[in-house]
Design an enzyme around this catalytic site. Sequence first.
Site, short mmCIF file in Angstrom:
data_model
loop_
_atom_site.label_atom_id
_atom_site.label_comp_id
_atom_site.label_asym_id
_atom_site.label_seq_id
_atom_site.Cartn_x
_atom_site.Cartn_y
_atom_site.Cartn_z
N THR A 1 -1.05 3.63 -3.90
CA THR A 1 0.13 3.59 -3.05
C THR A 1 1.40 3.34 -3.87
O THR A 1 1.34 2.66 -4.90
CB THR A 1 -0.02 2.45 -2.02
OG1 THR A 1 1.25 2.23 -1.39
CG2 THR A 1 -0.43 1.14 -2.66
N TYR B 1 -0.81 -6.11 -0.03
CA TYR B 1 -1.35 -4.75 0.02
C TYR B 1 -1.16 -4.06 -1.33
O TYR B 1 -2.11 -3.52 -1.92
CB TYR B 1 -0.64 -3.96 1.13
CG TYR B 1 -0.96 -2.49 1.12
CD1 TYR B 1 -2.26 -2.04 1.34
CD2 TYR B 1 0.04 -1.54 0.87
CE1 TYR B 1 -2.55 -0.68 1.32
CE2 TYR B 1 -0.25 -0.19 0.85
CZ TYR B 1 -1.54 0.24 1.08
OH TYR B 1 -1.83 1.57 1.04
#
Length: 342
Positions: A126, A150
């Site tokens: 990501t 995250y």
Amino acid sequence: MKNILFTGAGGYIGSHTAFTFLSNLDSNITVIDNLSSGFIENIEFLKYKFKDRISFIKLDLSNENEMKDLFKNNIFDAVVHFAASLIVEESTIKPLLYYLNNTKNTLALINLCIEFGVNKFIFSSTAAVYGEPKKIPVSEGTQLMPINPYGNSKMMSEIILKDTSKAYKNFNYVALRYFNVAGALSQNEFRNTKYGLGQRSKNATHLIKIACECATNKREVMSIFGDDYNTKDGTCIRDYIHIDDLALAHLSSYEFLQNNKQSEVFNVGYNNGYSVKEIINKVKEISNIDFKVLNASRRSGDPANLVADNSKILSLTSWKPKYNDINYIIKSAYDWEINLGK
Ligand code: UDP
């Protein structure tokens, strides 16, 4: 025929990528998914379209015994690993869940690849690994400084992959750092049937999805999370990529691993930045619906500006994006939302 293991292909990106692989390759796919955030409808659609070329096992990656049996009973040519928790704000509230689901489960999966000689691994990373990059567009060599659990959980998985590929010379991986994905399958032979692929959501958090829900009367109002960022109009800037192009990036990565015995990390975006306000206005324009938008405070864990320098994937792989057009992306998401019904 070769068999490729897809984890988490009940989800949005995994299901579209499975469609792309099965449409373009002469391979079978085995999908494992615990269906915690994935949808059985996506698997059913893939089965309807590709019949017994796809098999599905409801399985959680943390189930060590069953995971080991899976690798014992199958010969996988590659693993494409999507299964993960992916909501930035939730990760700030439940960090341990993210380190378990994302980092620990990825470690266990890589360990099985090494044990059973599976030597190609494609990893869903990501843009959140960059944190708040100083230079935009951000390139892969930029120092990783995630600002939420995250991003940390994905960065740690990337480190594990890197160290593993250094130690085990036959094992190679591609980590794809996704920017913001939106839209639905462009091949529209399934429009207006109960089948199709697009973004389903039990509890949407993504900007384009939420705006399309407003435009189709599924939501009365939405919020802009922060209009005091240091950007052109005060709202956050992101690089939105069409789902089909993101799926194609996985196929190009698989071909890259077949042709080159080397590991790489690639940004996957278009090198185009749009602000939250610009996106909302475009959804209003395309749908011709003027829904209600409120100003709200910043959402925890959001960086101000993330735009991809995509020159590396363009130069090292066969990837050729087809839908680099924000109007097309939003129309694709909006049409899907209408098609989904209430
Ligand atoms: N956003 C917003 N309102 C919403 C959903 C998202 O203002 O209802 C903003 C969010 O704060 C971020 C951008 O839109 O700045 C993109 O958020 P999204 O959740 O789509 O993706 P992320 O970049 O967090 O992966």
